[in-house]
Design an enzyme around this catalytic site. Structure first.
Site, PDB file in Angstrom:
ATOM      1  N   CYS A   1      43.898  36.350  44.180  1.00 50.45           N
ATOM      2  CA  CYS A   1      43.612  36.526  42.757  1.00 50.45           C
ATOM      3  C   CYS A   1      42.359  37.393  42.637  1.00 50.45           C
ATOM      4  CB  CYS A   1      43.379  35.153  42.114  1.00 50.45           C
ATOM      5  SG  CYS A   1      42.835  35.183  40.394  1.00 50.45           S
TER       6      CYS A   1
ATOM      7  N   CYS B   1      45.365  43.295  39.453  1.00 47.56           N
ATOM      8  CA  CYS B   1      45.728  41.883  39.280  1.00 47.56           C
ATOM      9  C   CYS B   1      46.974  41.651  40.110  1.00 47.56           C
ATOM     10  CB  CYS B   1      45.990  41.581  37.801  1.00 47.56           C
ATOM     11  SG  CYS B   1      46.685  39.931  37.487  1.00 47.56           S
TER      12      CYS B   1
END
Length: 259
Positions: free
Chosen positions: A74, A183
């Site tokens: 992440c 992302c």
């Protein structure tokens, strides 16, 4: 810690499975455990203290499952919490951040775009990375609501296309020829992005680089699994497993559980 212990990964939701996929492809004999904190997704709109607390909790869960190495799959968690994670835990930690460095070597117009969450783009770590490339124009774009749509299973929808067009058109107008997906959710949008951007704009993410780094660290620590069988893949989520399975049910040998 033994060679047969699993590799652990976590993300705010299903996005980190794009990293898991690259790791599993490169290291198919390794057991893996993935935690998708979908109940708290997205991390990108949370405060840094919230992101740190959630990230530490995820690492603790993976360590309780005897993981030998943790991948922060992440960007938001890495850019906001990796320092605190490394301070608190002794296990090897691998983070992920937008692939700006390779993008700067690919661009021909010296103009790259970075599409990422607010949590990543506003982080100190991300800002410090930008300063390393003063001769490259870096266009930052926060991908508001993209993660929410992906987490809801609305990846290939008119709503998603309209949102991406809104974000991408101004970047194209400024001469962007390379787009960094900042992302881990966003690689699931590659088919739509390719359609919207055409062949003249290169799209890159960090998945393969993270997989290679994982292999290198395990080799250096003599922790590579020496099994010849395909590793077990265990996926945890704190919501219904349906959406998570829909992104992974393509022949992978996997087990899904709630935590």
């Amino acid at each position: 810690m033994t060679k047969n212990n699993p590799i652990g990964l976590f993300d705010s939701g299903i996005g980190g499975t794009t990293i898991w996929r690259e790791v599993h492809k490169l290291l198919p004999n390794e057991d893996t455990i993935f935690i998708g904190d979908q109940l708290n997704a997205p991390y990108g709109i949370k405060t840094q203290s919230e992101i740190i607390a959630l990230s530490l909790k995820n690492v603790e869960c993976l360590l309780q499952l005897n993981c030998k190495l943790i991948i922060i799959a992440c960007n938001t968690a890495t850019t906001n919490a990796i320092k605190e994670i490394r301070q608190q835990f002794q296990v090897p930690i691998i983070g992920i951040e937008p692939a700006i460095k390779p993008a700067t070597s690919l661009t021909k117009t010296s103009t790259i775009g970075v599409l990422a969450t607010k949590g990543t783009i506003t982080s100190d770590l991300f800002s410090s990375k930008l300063k390393l490339y003063p001769n490259v124009k870096i266009i930052e774009q926060i991908g508001y609501n993209i993660v929410n749509l992906i987490e809801s299973g609305k990846t290939n929808t008119p709503e998603m296309r309209a949102l991406l067009k809104e974000y991408l058109d101004p970047m194209i107008a400024q001469g962007m020829d390379t787009l960094v997906l900042g992302c881990t959710h966003y690689p699931y949008l590659k088919p739509i992005l390719t359609e919207l951007l055409g062949d003249s704009i290169t799209i890159i993410d960090s998945g393969k680089a993270v997989a290679k780094q994982t292999k290198n660290v395990l080799q250096d620590l003599d922790l590579l699994n020496n099994k010849t069988s395909i590793g077990k893949c265990l996926f945890y989520t704190n919501t219904d497993t349906t959406i998570l399975q829909s992104f992974l049910d393509d022949g992978d040998i996997a087990e899904y559980k709630n935590f």
